[in-house]
Design a protein around this motif. Structure first.
Motif, short mmCIF file in Angstrom:
data_model
loop_
_atom_site.label_atom_id
_atom_site.label_comp_id
_atom_site.label_asym_id
_atom_site.label_seq_id
_atom_site.Cartn_x
_atom_site.Cartn_y
_atom_site.Cartn_z
N ILE A 80 -14.78 56.30 7.45
CA ILE A 80 -15.93 55.45 7.17
C ILE A 80 -15.50 53.99 7.19
O ILE A 80 -14.31 53.68 7.06
CB ILE A 80 -16.58 55.80 5.81
CG1 ILE A 80 -15.63 55.43 4.67
CG2 ILE A 80 -16.97 57.27 5.73
CD1 ILE A 80 -16.38 55.37 3.36
N PRO A 81 -16.46 53.07 7.44
CA PRO A 81 -16.11 51.66 7.57
C PRO A 81 -15.54 51.07 6.28
O PRO A 81 -15.74 51.61 5.19
CB PRO A 81 -17.43 50.97 7.92
CG PRO A 81 -18.44 52.04 8.07
CD PRO A 81 -17.88 53.34 7.63
N LYS A 82 -14.83 49.95 6.48
CA LYS A 82 -14.11 49.29 5.42
C LYS A 82 -15.00 48.87 4.25
O LYS A 82 -14.58 48.85 3.10
CB LYS A 82 -13.46 48.04 6.05
CG LYS A 82 -12.36 47.44 5.29
CD LYS A 82 -11.76 46.30 6.13
CE LYS A 82 -10.82 45.47 5.30
NZ LYS A 82 -10.18 44.40 6.07
N ASP A 83 -16.24 48.49 4.57
CA ASP A 83 -17.09 47.94 3.51
C ASP A 83 -18.05 48.98 2.94
O ASP A 83 -18.92 48.67 2.14
CB ASP A 83 -17.89 46.74 4.04
CG ASP A 83 -18.59 47.09 5.34
OD1 ASP A 83 -18.47 48.26 5.77
OD2 ASP A 83 -19.26 46.21 5.91
N SER A 84 -17.88 50.24 3.36
CA SER A 84 -18.78 51.27 2.86
C SER A 84 -18.27 51.82 1.53
O SER A 84 -17.07 51.95 1.32
CB SER A 84 -18.89 52.40 3.88
OG SER A 84 -19.46 53.53 3.27
N ASN A 85 -19.20 52.15 0.66
CA ASN A 85 -18.80 52.70 -0.63
C ASN A 85 -19.25 54.16 -0.73
O ASN A 85 -19.39 54.69 -1.83
CB ASN A 85 -19.39 51.87 -1.77
CG ASN A 85 -18.53 51.97 -3.02
OD1 ASN A 85 -17.39 52.44 -2.96
ND2 ASN A 85 -19.05 51.56 -4.15
N ALA A 86 -19.49 54.79 0.44
CA ALA A 86 -19.98 56.18 0.42
C ALA A 86 -18.80 57.13 0.50
O ALA A 86 -18.16 57.27 1.55
CB ALA A 86 -20.91 56.40 1.61
N PHE A 87 -18.47 57.78 -0.60
CA PHE A 87 -17.35 58.72 -0.63
C PHE A 87 -17.74 59.96 0.17
O PHE A 87 -18.71 60.63 -0.17
CB PHE A 87 -17.02 59.09 -2.08
CG PHE A 87 -15.63 59.63 -2.25
CD1 PHE A 87 -14.56 58.79 -2.50
CD2 PHE A 87 -15.39 60.98 -2.14
CE1 PHE A 87 -13.28 59.28 -2.64
CE2 PHE A 87 -14.10 61.49 -2.28
CZ PHE A 87 -13.05 60.63 -2.53
N PRO A 88 -17.00 60.26 1.24
CA PRO A 88 -17.48 61.29 2.19
C PRO A 88 -17.22 62.73 1.78
O PRO A 88 -17.56 63.63 2.52
CB PRO A 88 -16.70 60.96 3.46
CG PRO A 88 -15.45 60.34 2.97
CD PRO A 88 -15.75 59.66 1.67
#
Lengths: 208, 240
Positions: free
Chosen positions: A74-82
């Protein structure tokens, strides 16, 4: 002379048989099968110029099975834990953190690992505000691509384990900033009604 | 010929065959000499076999306990012992693959780009990193090519690193702590229980079997679902 000729043929034969048997036994000393003309992992090679039997994969080669992990990038600025955060994931993260991160970042994530103590640049503490507010994608990016003096760990830590480590780093951060109200009732009771603070701290440590 | 003396001494000097018109060539003691020669020859053969067998099992030929010189004087004592780095920091594939894996030079540089970055003895490491040429580490544990040893199965079934590799955290230059003979493998494959550890202790170099190891071993063998002894000592378990 004639008597010698009469008696010598049998011993001669016996001698020949003995010698042949000895040769056979000596043949056992040959270790052809022990050193076969094949490469085992990381064996040197005289065939390739760089002396290695292992070949470098072509650039941008996708490892078998890695496509399944594509959602984990996931992108660097995303806060979505996959991944779903489970006890199992956290335990895996703790184990991997101890192996790969704790030498510099320290067991508590404060940047006081043994390598840092021995002279490596102290990495920033996870407990500073900047990193507590950083999105999870930022940690993923640092493990995958490195940061500052830290080289990337993409070869050592597969994507799933990177996320396990990030979950554990979040747990470390929480360990120093958890409000008492968030504790389960049993623990809160221990903390509140414990009486002597030393006993409470001890109980808390054992629970953790 | 001389061997007719050894093999059939009576042909030469047996009293029954003594003949008046045949001069006695050999003294009577030849009988004893001939028999003694036979006995000595046989025992010398046995001794030779014993020596060869003993030699093959001795550290002289197994290379057990011989510290190997390396292109860089890498100390496991320093890295795994004093600094306390986990085995898996470098040997990354030991849990999931047949081979434990040797780290690429980049792993050395994780620390040594900063630490001891001017040390002369680390120049081969920096050169390898600059040029992309591998460091030619000397293999310390070499099994015959017909043995298909797998690290991961041992790790995952409760055999610790130190059970075979010895106290690596005390080895300045690595040596082979075990004879690596087939009989040595089989000792454990026949009776693995004394060598089983809890999962959490696999990478612990200082773990000692507790007093109740006999009991613990049985429990762990069941927990790890170890194969039957017949399967563990079957040829094709290790040979293909």
């Amino acid at each position: 002379m004639s008597s010698a000729a009469r008696f010598s043929s049998l011993p001669r034969l016996a001698g020949a048989v003995c010698a042949a048997a000895c040769l056979l036994v000596l043949g056992g000393c040959r270790q052809d099968m022990a050193r076969q003309p094949k490469y085992r992992a990381l064996a040197p090679s005289t065939f390739f110029e760089d002396g290695r039997s292992e070949r470098q994969p072509v650039e941008n080669t996708v490892e078998r099975g890695a496509l399944a992990d594509d959602d984990l990038n996931i992108p660097k600025d995303s806060n979505a834990f996959p991944l779903p955060v489970t006890q199992q994931l956290l335990e895996r993260g703790q184990e991997r953190y101890k192996i790969f991160c704790s030498p510099c970042h320290g067991l508590q994530g404060d940047g006081n690992g043994m390598i840092a103590i021995r002279g490596m640049k102290h990495p920033p503490s996870y407990h500073q505000d900047r990193l507590r507010q950083a999105p999870v994608g930022y940690f993923y990016d640092v493990i995958t691509h490195g940061f500052g003096a830290m080289y990337d760990y993409s070869a050592q830590i597969p994507p799933r384990d990177r996320w396990a480590i990030i979950a554990y780093v979040r747990a470390l951060q929480l360990s120093r900033n958890a409000p008492a109200a968030d504790l389960p009732p049993a623990l809160r009771q221990k903390l509140g009604a414990g009486g002597a603070p030393a006993a409470a701290a001890h109980a808390g440590g054992a629970e953790k | 010929m001389w061997w007719s003396l050894v093999l059939r001494p009576q042909l030469v000097c047996s009293p029954h065959k003594r003949n008046a018109n045949m001069a006695q060539i050999f003294h009577r003691s030849s009988n004893f000499v001939a028999r003694a020669t036979l006995v000595l020859a046989l025992s010398a053969g046995g001794l030779a076999l014993a020596v060869i067998g003993g030699l093959a099992r001795s550290p002289y030929l197994t290379n057990q306990n011989v510290a190997r010189q390396q292109p860089v004087q890498f100390s496991h004592k320093h890295h795994a012992g004093d600094v306390g780095i986990d085995c898996r920091y470098c040997h990354t594939s030991v849990e999931s693959s047949a081979v434990a894996g040797l780290p690429p030079t980049k792993t050395c540089m994780n620390c040594h780009s900063v630490l001891f970055s001017n040390a002369g003895y680390l120049e081969p490491v920096r050169e390898s990193f600059r040029t992309g040429q591998s460091i030619a580490w000397v293999k310390v544990h070499r099994l015959p090519d017909f043995v298909y040893f797998n690290h991961s199965i041992h790790i995952n079934k409760g055999v610790g690193c130190a059970s075979c590799h010895g106290p690596v955290n005390q080895m300045p230059l690595l040596w082979q702590a075990s004879p690596l003979l087939m009989s040595w493998c089989l000792d454990c494959h026949r009776n693995p229980e004394p060598n089983l550890r809890p999962k959490s202790e696999i990478f612990n170099m200082d773990w000692k079997a507790p007093a109740n190891q006999a009991e613990l071993g049985k429990k762990l063998a069941a927990e790890y679902k170890l194969r039957t002894t017949a399967e563990l000592i079957s040829c094709s378990t290790c040979h293909r």
